[in-house]
Design an enzyme around this catalytic site. Structure first.
Site, PDB file in Angstrom:
ATOM      1  N   GLU A  64       0.887  -1.083  -0.104  1.00 26.57           N
ATOM      2  CA  GLU A  64       0.172   0.024  -0.044  1.00 26.57           C
ATOM      3  C   GLU A  64       0.872   1.235  -0.259  1.00 26.57           C
ATOM      4  O   GLU A  64       0.437   2.206  -0.464  1.00 26.57           O
ATOM      5  CB  GLU A  64      -1.075  -0.125   1.209  1.00 26.57           C
ATOM      6  CG  GLU A  64      -1.777   1.344   1.001  1.00 26.57           C
ATOM      7  CD  GLU A  64      -3.126   1.151   2.018  1.00 26.57           C
ATOM      8  OE1 GLU A  64      -3.906   2.067   1.964  1.00 26.57           O
ATOM      9  OE2 GLU A  64      -3.401   0.021   2.555  1.00 26.57           O
ATOM     10  N   GLY A  83      -6.554   5.424  -1.064  1.00 22.21           N
ATOM     11  CA  GLY A  83      -6.898   3.950  -1.363  1.00 22.21           C
ATOM     12  C   GLY A  83      -8.348   3.590  -1.556  1.00 22.21           C
ATOM     13  O   GLY A  83      -8.896   4.139  -0.287  1.00 22.21           O
ATOM     14  N   HIS A  90      -0.446 -14.025  -0.682  1.00 19.14           N
ATOM     15  CA  HIS A  90       0.656 -14.457  -0.352  1.00 19.14           C
ATOM     16  C   HIS A  90       1.404 -15.764  -0.731  1.00 19.14           C
ATOM     17  O   HIS A  90       0.535 -16.880  -0.683  1.00 19.14           O
ATOM     18  CB  HIS A  90       0.806 -14.470   1.168  1.00 19.14           C
ATOM     19  CG  HIS A  90       0.170 -13.317   1.850  1.00 19.14           C
ATOM     20  ND1 HIS A  90       0.810 -12.161   1.916  1.00 19.14           N
ATOM     21  CD2 HIS A  90      -1.270 -13.055   2.147  1.00 19.14           C
ATOM     22  CE1 HIS A  90       0.063 -11.241   2.352  1.00 19.14           C
ATOM     23  NE2 HIS A  90      -1.304 -11.546   2.658  1.00 19.14           N
ATOM     24  N   HIS A 107      -3.339   1.212 -14.405  1.00 21.66           N
ATOM     25  CA  HIS A 107      -4.309   2.042 -15.089  1.00 21.66           C
ATOM     26  C   HIS A 107      -4.027   3.345 -14.376  1.00 21.66           C
ATOM     27  O   HIS A 107      -4.083   3.220 -12.931  1.00 21.66           O
ATOM     28  CB  HIS A 107      -5.829   1.678 -14.966  1.00 21.66           C
ATOM     29  CG  HIS A 107      -6.726   2.463 -15.213  1.00 21.66           C
ATOM     30  ND1 HIS A 107      -7.142   2.956 -16.238  1.00 21.66           N
ATOM     31  CD2 HIS A 107      -7.691   3.187 -14.265  1.00 21.66           C
ATOM     32  CE1 HIS A 107      -8.131   4.250 -16.209  1.00 21.66           C
ATOM     33  NE2 HIS A 107      -8.498   4.106 -14.902  1.00 21.66           N
TER      34      HIS A 107
END
Length: 142
Positions: A64, A83, A90, A107
């Site tokens: 993130e 976000g 994982h 994108h």
């Protein structure tokens, strides 16, 4: 042609992490090119889960962090990104060493962005793959 709308300064990015979760986990931005941004994170007691392996949540923090910073470097002044959604798969455990994350855009639109993040160990093996969707917002007047 580079995707960045802002100048990327690795030292400045690392400085901006002071007194944040990013600094606490030892995440360090390391490099960028025309289409990607990379950072490393130690796999040690700070990033372990109780069984001594890299915590999936720590992997998501690295993903993130990379996706969010990259998204914000790809918008014009007056815009910012937050976000909306993140997912992670994982792939393999990691107990010690350094994981390197690299994000690339899938994108970069006017209202949303989607970024792919791959985390790899020192041998180049895939540890985690993640995708983050970002909303592009305009800054509100004071």
């Amino acid at each position: 042609m580079a995707i960045w709308h802002k100048t990327i300064d690795i030292d400045a990015l690392n400085e901006s992490s002071k007194n944040t979760l990013v600094e606490h986990l030892g995440i360090r931005y390391t490099e960028f090119d025309d289409n990607s941004l990379s950072a490393t994170m130690p796999v040690d007691a700070r990033t372990h889960q109780p069984f001594g392996m890299l915590h999936g949540g720590a992997s998501v923090v690295l993903a993130e962090t990379l996706g969010s910073v990259a998204a914000n470097m790809c918008v014009d002044d007056g815009l910012y990104c937050v976000g909306l959604d993140i997912n992670a798969n994982h792939i393999r455990p990691m107990r010690l060493g350094t994981v390197t994350g690299t994000t690339t855009p899938l994108h970069t639109g006017m209202t949303t962005q989607v970024w792919q993040i791959e985390l790899k160990d020192e041998r180049g093996r895939l540890i985690c793959t993640s995708r983050i969707t970002m909303a592009v917002l305009g800054k509100k007047a004071d």
